[in-house]
Design an enzyme around this catalytic site. Structure first.
Site, short mmCIF file in Angstrom:
data_model
loop_
_atom_site.label_atom_id
_atom_site.label_comp_id
_atom_site.label_asym_id
_atom_site.label_seq_id
_atom_site.Cartn_x
_atom_site.Cartn_y
_atom_site.Cartn_z
N HIS A 1 41.92 41.50 35.74
CA HIS A 1 41.06 40.56 35.02
C HIS A 1 41.65 40.11 33.69
O HIS A 1 40.91 39.83 32.74
CB HIS A 1 39.66 41.17 34.78
CG HIS A 1 38.90 41.49 36.02
ND1 HIS A 1 37.54 41.74 36.03
CD2 HIS A 1 39.30 41.61 37.31
CE1 HIS A 1 37.15 41.99 37.27
NE2 HIS A 1 38.21 41.92 38.06
N GLU B 1 34.07 39.43 46.34
CA GLU B 1 33.75 40.69 45.68
C GLU B 1 33.60 40.48 44.18
O GLU B 1 32.80 41.18 43.52
CB GLU B 1 34.85 41.72 45.97
CG GLU B 1 34.52 43.13 45.51
CD GLU B 1 34.97 43.45 44.08
OE1 GLU B 1 34.62 44.53 43.57
OE2 GLU B 1 35.68 42.61 43.47
N GLU B 2 34.35 39.56 43.62
CA GLU B 2 34.35 39.36 42.17
C GLU B 2 33.14 38.57 41.67
O GLU B 2 32.98 38.41 40.46
CB GLU B 2 35.64 38.65 41.73
CG GLU B 2 36.93 39.41 42.03
CD GLU B 2 37.13 40.63 41.15
OE1 GLU B 2 36.20 40.98 40.40
OE2 GLU B 2 38.22 41.23 41.22
N ASP C 1 39.61 37.91 47.20
CA ASP C 1 39.42 36.97 46.11
C ASP C 1 39.94 37.52 44.78
O ASP C 1 40.25 38.70 44.65
CB ASP C 1 37.94 36.60 45.97
CG ASP C 1 37.06 37.83 45.73
OD1 ASP C 1 37.24 38.84 46.46
OD2 ASP C 1 36.21 37.81 44.82
N GLU D 1 40.88 49.46 45.85
CA GLU D 1 40.89 49.00 44.46
C GLU D 1 41.96 49.78 43.68
O GLU D 1 42.30 50.92 44.03
CB GLU D 1 39.53 49.22 43.81
CG GLU D 1 38.41 48.36 44.38
CD GLU D 1 38.41 46.94 43.83
OE1 GLU D 1 39.27 46.61 42.99
OE2 GLU D 1 37.54 46.16 44.25
N HIS E 1 39.09 43.27 49.03
CA HIS E 1 38.62 41.90 48.87
C HIS E 1 39.80 40.96 48.71
O HIS E 1 40.84 41.31 48.17
CB HIS E 1 37.65 41.78 47.69
CG HIS E 1 38.20 42.15 46.35
ND1 HIS E 1 38.89 41.26 45.55
CD2 HIS E 1 38.13 43.30 45.63
CE1 HIS E 1 39.21 41.84 44.41
NE2 HIS E 1 38.77 43.09 44.44
N ASP F 1 44.65 43.55 41.65
CA ASP F 1 43.22 43.52 41.99
C ASP F 1 42.92 42.31 42.85
O ASP F 1 42.45 41.30 42.36
CB ASP F 1 42.41 43.49 40.69
CG ASP F 1 40.92 43.61 40.93
OD1 ASP F 1 40.51 44.05 42.02
OD2 ASP F 1 40.15 43.23 40.03
#
Length: 396
Positions: A356, A144-145, A82, A169, A80, A112
């Site tokens: 995150h 994706e997030e 994003d 990932e 992803h 990530d």
């Protein structure tokens, strides 16, 4: 084999510099177009045929499909484009400026998972397209997030981009063949407010919600009796009552109450069936209490991932990494590839522990081994004499 760290760093720096936050809150959400454009340019320079695809009904959101070579099947490197939102005041450096410190590359999305794409670029850089017996495909998705709209758009086409998908990932290059599914739901009970001195003047949404939560807890127990997978640290499905809001004063009958919860499922469970069963259990409560109960979805959810360990992709990843396939608790886009009848593994450089949060980083020492594994996967599935045979085997 070696790789050019400066070149990797420059590529990642360009990707990190382009904000691509995806979030359900409009004040945070941004387009991912600049990242997709940069990736398209990078892969086109290596001879890939690139296609930038707008995600339907999601303005400003795009997927990238880049292909090198022709033929049946092929190996897909998927990720992803994003990132999550960020707390700029808690970062030690600018989140959008890739910064090297003590053997680490810091930046929003560095692990990530923008850091995966430069690793793929390095892995494919010296590949001779004339030697390919099956194509190499790179897929970069949107959102994706948050909503996973990019992966859902791919699934809606019904067209698999290849036979094997490596979802990059951050796993420290440990192959992941299982993860839990997730759904996030809302239950609103619409009662009638009134003076608390006389219950007949209203219909308490809070009292009805008490029955609802009791039913959910009962259902959780039943699920945990039926489903058990020792591959997970928490071997049973979980149902978390996350937050509840209702009423506005002690002297008023509660007129409305809302509960948000999530349910994390193990393989052999299916989100649509879970939602149907929960809704079925709410109907008798609503009828008995003569009250409205509205069950709705906060996040469309992701089904669990299960890729059998004896499948060709998992066997190859275990052999190349020397690591046994594992299960994780977080969800990814891999189940969407499984629904397209592809084999899928979750495996990439970096650690989910760094994702995150402020000062996200990817460790430089992980890059060379990761790139070597990606190169070896290309040789196994796209170049070697066994590639054609493997691509004709279908999926497991």
């Amino acid at each position: 084999m070696t790789f050019d760290l400066n070149r990797y760093t420059q590529t990642l720096a360009r990707l990190v510099a382009q904000p691509s936050v995806s979030c359900a809150l409009p004040q945070w959400d941004t387009s991912n177009k600049a990242v997709i454009d940069q990736l398209a340019e990078d892969f086109a320079a290596l001879g890939f045929q690139t296609e930038i695809i707008a995600v339907p009904e999601h303005p400003g959101k795009y997927n990238l499909l880049a292909t090198l070579g022709r033929g049946e099947g092929g190996l897909v490197f998927a990720g992803h484009s994003d990132t999550v939102p960020y707390d700029a005041d808690q970062w030690s450096s600018d989140p959008f400026t890739l910064t090297e410190r003590e053997g680490r590359l810091y930046g929003l999305g560095a692990t990530d998972m923008k850091g995966f794409f430069p690793a793929v670029i390095e892995a494919v850089r010296d590949i001779d397209p004339a030697r390919l017996r099956a194509p190499i495909v790179v897929l970069a998705t949107a959102d994706e997030e948050s909503s996973m709209s990019g992966a859902r758009a791919l699934l809606d086409t019904g067209i698999a981009p290849g036979h094997y998908a490596v979802v990059g990932e951050p796993t420290g290059m440990r192959p992941i063949n299982m993860h839990k599914g997730i759904l996030m739901e809302s239950i609103r009970v619409l009662g009638k407010s009134g003076h608390s001195s006389n219950p007949a003047l209203g219909n308490s949404a809070l009292e009805a919600m008490h029955e609802v939560t009791s039913e959910l807890i009962k259902y959780r127990g039943e699920l945990q009796q039926r489903f058990h997978n020792p591959g997970f640290a928490v071997a049973v499905p979980t149902l978390n009552l996350g937050c509840i809001h209702g009423g506005d004063g002690a002297n008023r009958i509660c007129g409305e109450c809302e509960l948000h919860f999530d349910l994390r499922s193990v393989p052999d469970m299916h989100n649509d069936e879970l939602r149907h069963e929960i809704n079925r259990r709410l109907v008798p409560i609503a009828e008995r209490r003569k009250i409205d109960i509205v069950f709705s979805t906060l996040f469309e959810g992701v089904d669990p991932l299960l890729q059998p360990r004896d499948s060709e992709l998992i066997r190859a990843c275990e052999k190349l990494t020397g690591a046994t396939a594992e299960a994780v608790g977080f969800a990814t886009e891999a189940p969407f590839y499984r629904q397209l009848d592809m084999q899928a593994v979750v495996m990439g450089p970096g650690s989910i522990d760094q994702a995150h949060q402020p000062d996200e980083f990817i460790a430089i020492e992980q890059l060379a081994p990761a790139i070597d594994v990606l190169r070896s996967l290309i040789h196994h599935f796209c170049i070697s004499s066994t590639a054609t045979e493997a691509n004709h085997k279908g999926t497991t």
